[in-house]
Design a protein around this motif. Sequence first.
Motif, PDB file in Angstrom:
ATOM      1  N   LYS A  97       0.832  -1.217   0.000  1.00 25.75           N
ATOM      2  CA  LYS A  97       0.000   0.000   0.000  1.00 25.75           C
ATOM      3  C   LYS A  97       0.868   1.268   0.000  1.00 25.75           C
ATOM      4  CE  LYS A  97      -4.155   1.721   2.452  1.00 25.75           C
ATOM      5  NZ  LYS A  97      -4.070   3.106   2.189  1.00 25.75           N
ATOM      6  N   TYR A  98       1.993   1.236   0.709  1.00 28.14           N
ATOM      7  CA  TYR A  98       2.790   2.470   0.840  1.00 28.14           C
ATOM      8  C   TYR A  98       4.011   2.527  -0.088  1.00 28.14           C
ATOM      9  CZ  TYR A  98      -0.668   3.560   4.288  1.00 28.14           C
ATOM     10  OH  TYR A  98      -1.874   3.813   4.880  1.00 28.14           O
ATOM     11  N   PRO A  99       5.161   1.900   0.237  1.00 33.77           N
ATOM     12  CA  PRO A  99       6.314   2.155  -0.664  1.00 33.77           C
ATOM     13  C   PRO A  99       6.089   1.707  -2.115  1.00 33.77           C
ATOM     14  CG  PRO A  99       6.920   0.582   1.075  1.00 33.77           C
ATOM     15  CD  PRO A  99       5.546   1.076   1.401  1.00 33.77           C
ATOM     16  N   LEU A 100       5.243   0.684  -2.337  1.00 33.05           N
ATOM     17  CA  LEU A 100       5.044   0.241  -3.726  1.00 33.05           C
ATOM     18  C   LEU A 100       4.036   1.126  -4.478  1.00 33.05           C
ATOM     19  CD1 LEU A 100       5.073  -3.677  -3.634  1.00 33.05           C
ATOM     20  CD2 LEU A 100       6.970  -2.089  -3.731  1.00 33.05           C
ATOM     21  N   HIS A 101       3.184   1.826  -3.756  1.00 33.37           N
ATOM     22  CA  HIS A 101       2.164   2.635  -4.441  1.00 33.37           C
ATOM     23  C   HIS A 101       2.223   4.130  -4.145  1.00 33.37           C
ATOM     24  CE1 HIS A 101      -0.297   0.146  -7.021  1.00 33.37           C
ATOM     25  NE2 HIS A 101      -0.031  -0.857  -6.205  1.00 33.37           N
ATOM     26  N   LYS A 102       3.123   4.530  -3.222  1.00 32.51           N
ATOM     27  CA  LYS A 102       3.212   5.967  -2.937  1.00 32.51           C
ATOM     28  C   LYS A 102       4.676   6.362  -2.887  1.00 32.51           C
ATOM     29  CE  LYS A 102      -1.216   6.290  -0.575  1.00 32.51           C
ATOM     30  NZ  LYS A 102      -1.669   4.975  -1.035  1.00 32.51           N
ATOM     31  N   LYS A 103       4.957   7.516  -3.492  1.00 29.31           N
ATOM     32  CA  LYS A 103       6.332   8.012  -3.449  1.00 29.31           C
ATOM     33  C   LYS A 103       6.630   8.532  -2.037  1.00 29.31           C
ATOM     34  CE  LYS A 103       6.634   9.524  -8.227  1.00 29.31           C
ATOM     35  NZ  LYS A 103       6.419  10.682  -9.076  1.00 29.31           N
ATOM     36  N   GLY A 104       7.916   8.633  -1.704  1.00 28.08           N
ATOM     37  CA  GLY A 104       8.284   9.302  -0.464  1.00 28.08           C
ATOM     38  C   GLY A 104       8.466   8.379   0.721  1.00 28.08           C
ATOM     39  N   PHE A 105       8.344   7.052   0.512  1.00 29.01           N
ATOM     40  CA  PHE A 105       8.616   6.121   1.593  1.00 29.01           C
ATOM     41  C   PHE A 105      10.012   5.537   1.412  1.00 29.01           C
ATOM     42  CE2 PHE A 105       4.115   6.577   1.743  1.00 29.01           C
ATOM     43  CZ  PHE A 105       3.841   6.521   3.102  1.00 29.01           C
ATOM     44  N   PHE A 106      10.385   4.649   2.348  1.00 28.96           N
ATOM     45  CA  PHE A 106      11.696   4.008   2.284  1.00 28.96           C
ATOM     46  C   PHE A 106      11.901   3.362   0.908  1.00 28.96           C
ATOM     47  CE2 PHE A 106      14.125   0.011   3.096  1.00 28.96           C
ATOM     48  CZ  PHE A 106      15.354   0.616   3.323  1.00 28.96           C
ATOM     49  N   LEU A 107      12.978   3.722   0.246  1.00 30.31           N
ATOM     50  CA  LEU A 107      13.273   3.241  -1.119  1.00 30.31           C
ATOM     51  C   LEU A 107      12.113   3.558  -2.080  1.00 30.31           C
ATOM     52  CD1 LEU A 107      14.899  -0.272  -0.428  1.00 30.31           C
ATOM     53  CD2 LEU A 107      16.073   1.850  -0.995  1.00 30.31           C
ATOM     54  N   GLY A 108      11.373   4.643  -1.756  1.00 36.10           N
ATOM     55  CA  GLY A 108      10.134   4.944  -2.463  1.00 36.10           C
ATOM     56  C   GLY A 108      10.284   5.119  -3.959  1.00 36.10           C
ATOM     57  N   ALA A 109      11.320   5.835  -4.418  1.00 35.76           N
ATOM     58  CA  ALA A 109      11.442   6.095  -5.853  1.00 35.76           C
ATOM     59  C   ALA A 109      11.650   4.777  -6.603  1.00 35.76           C
ATOM     60  CB  ALA A 109      12.601   7.052  -6.104  1.00 35.76           C
ATOM     61  N   TYR A 110      12.521   3.920  -6.059  1.00 36.47           N
ATOM     62  CA  TYR A 110      12.827   2.632  -6.697  1.00 36.47           C
ATOM     63  C   TYR A 110      11.593   1.740  -6.702  1.00 36.47           C
ATOM     64  CZ  TYR A 110      14.699  -2.150  -6.918  1.00 36.47           C
ATOM     65  OH  TYR A 110      14.925  -3.469  -7.240  1.00 36.47           O
ATOM     66  N   SER A 111      10.965   1.569  -5.522  1.00 37.27           N
ATOM     67  CA  SER A 111       9.852   0.622  -5.419  1.00 37.27           C
ATOM     68  C   SER A 111       8.622   1.151  -6.168  1.00 37.27           C
ATOM     69  CB  SER A 111       9.526   0.331  -3.960  1.00 37.27           C
ATOM     70  OG  SER A 111       9.291   1.536  -3.274  1.00 37.27           O
ATOM     71  N   PHE A 112       8.372   2.464  -6.135  1.00 32.02           N
ATOM     72  CA  PHE A 112       7.227   3.041  -6.837  1.00 32.02           C
ATOM     73  C   PHE A 112       7.381   2.844  -8.346  1.00 32.02           C
ATOM     74  CE2 PHE A 112       5.019   6.571  -8.895  1.00 32.02           C
ATOM     75  CZ  PHE A 112       3.772   6.497  -8.310  1.00 32.02           C
ATOM     76  N   LYS A 113       8.591   3.108  -8.846  1.00 32.79           N
ATOM     77  CA  LYS A 113       8.826   2.954 -10.294  1.00 32.79           C
ATOM     78  C   LYS A 113       8.641   1.495 -10.715  1.00 32.79           C
ATOM     79  CE  LYS A 113      12.372   3.418 -13.817  1.00 32.79           C
ATOM     80  NZ  LYS A 113      13.711   2.902 -13.959  1.00 32.79           N
ATOM     81  N   LYS A 114       9.268   0.582  -9.959  1.00 29.83           N
ATOM     82  CA  LYS A 114       9.200  -0.841 -10.333  1.00 29.83           C
ATOM     83  C   LYS A 114       7.769  -1.361 -10.278  1.00 29.83           C
ATOM     84  CE  LYS A 114      13.495  -2.405 -10.903  1.00 29.83           C
ATOM     85  NZ  LYS A 114      13.932  -3.061 -12.129  1.00 29.83           N
ATOM     86  N   HIS A 115       7.018  -0.934  -9.251  1.00 28.61           N
ATOM     87  CA  HIS A 115       5.695  -1.529  -9.063  1.00 28.61           C
ATOM     88  C   HIS A 115       4.571  -0.678  -9.671  1.00 28.61           C
ATOM     89  CE1 HIS A 115       2.724  -4.193  -7.349  1.00 28.61           C
ATOM     90  NE2 HIS A 115       2.039  -3.102  -7.064  1.00 28.61           N
ATOM     91  N   ALA A 116       4.343   0.513  -9.087  1.00 31.94           N
ATOM     92  CA  ALA A 116       3.166   1.305  -9.509  1.00 31.94           C
ATOM     93  C   ALA A 116       3.273   1.721 -10.977  1.00 31.94           C
ATOM     94  CB  ALA A 116       3.000   2.522  -8.610  1.00 31.94           C
ATOM     95  N   ILE A 117       4.490   2.028 -11.433  1.00 37.31           N
ATOM     96  CA  ILE A 117       4.640   2.468 -12.823  1.00 37.31           C
ATOM     97  C   ILE A 117       4.782   1.256 -13.754  1.00 37.31           C
ATOM     98  CG2 ILE A 117       6.031   3.836 -14.448  1.00 37.31           C
ATOM     99  CD1 ILE A 117       4.989   5.712 -12.395  1.00 37.31           C
ATOM    100  N   GLN A 118       5.853   0.463 -13.528  1.00 33.55           N
ATOM    101  CA  GLN A 118       6.177  -0.571 -14.519  1.00 33.55           C
ATOM    102  C   GLN A 118       5.226  -1.778 -14.442  1.00 33.55           C
ATOM    103  OE1 GLN A 118      10.409  -1.291 -13.978  1.00 33.55           O
ATOM    104  NE2 GLN A 118      10.919   0.448 -15.274  1.00 33.55           N
ATOM    105  N   HIS A 119       5.108  -2.382 -13.250  1.00 36.92           N
ATOM    106  CA  HIS A 119       4.263  -3.584 -13.135  1.00 36.92           C
ATOM    107  C   HIS A 119       2.812  -3.262 -13.498  1.00 36.92           C
ATOM    108  CE1 HIS A 119       3.030  -7.524 -11.698  1.00 36.92           C
ATOM    109  NE2 HIS A 119       2.120  -6.956 -10.926  1.00 36.92           N
ATOM    110  N   HIS A 120       2.314  -2.130 -13.014  1.00 30.98           N
ATOM    111  CA  HIS A 120       0.901  -1.816 -13.238  1.00 30.98           C
ATOM    112  C   HIS A 120       0.607  -1.327 -14.653  1.00 30.98           C
ATOM    113  CE1 HIS A 120      -1.440  -2.467  -9.546  1.00 30.98           C
ATOM    114  NE2 HIS A 120      -0.274  -2.393  -8.939  1.00 30.98           N
TER     115      HIS A 120
END
Length: 216
Positions: A71-94
């Motif tokens: 819910k948080y680092p994979l879908h929202k920017k600004g959390f621990f490793l947020g840029a990396y995890s957000f890009k990999k999951h919310a942007i690329q995977h989705h």
Amino acid sequence: MITNDNVRKKFRDNEIPKLYHPLVHIFINFGILIALTIFFILKLENVVWYEWLWLLVLFLFGNIAVFLIHKYPLHKKGFFLGAYSFKKHAIQHHSFFQKDKPEFDYWKDFYIVFFPPEVVIGFGLVFIPALYFILSLLLGPNSVYMILLGATSYFLLYEFVHFSSHLPENHWALKIPHLKSMWEHHRTHHDPKLMGDYNFNIVYKLSDRLFGTYYK
Ligand SMILES: [Zn+2]
Ligand SMILES: [Zn+2]
């Protein structure tokens, strides 16, 4: 017009390394997680009944922990490793997998199905040893190995159930009612309008029910 097929082609051309081999990815991810699971089972000795309860605790805790990570680092920017995890999951995977086409086309698409190998390597070589070190200061060996077994086997289940959630709808494995139910749950999560707010559970639907994020 940008279609999902264009997005997939662009991703395959630009993001999947030429040398990527899905079998190596599977070997690393599942090899590490299965080896650790077997290792911790073998370390158990003369287990008394209540020590098995650690597995129950870990499966409940794992469900909530993975829900929060999703819910948080994979879908929202600004959390621990947020840029990396957000890009990999919310942007690329989705953007690769959308509600109308949740299934992969080729083995090479496993690149964007499974966790990146560096995450599983970090889990196996850094997180688990650090957890072992801390827990062994506080608890007896069987309790420590039960907790590590719970954490590792939950991650293994996550990879397996998430993979089955990206199989074609008529695949034989989805005749298993729980896998089909999680497939539908995850497919809804891949609706771009819903992905930031609903259906974050992958292995079973506890936290989504507990925290009001269950969308049928
Ligand atoms: Zn997601
Ligand atoms: Zn997915």
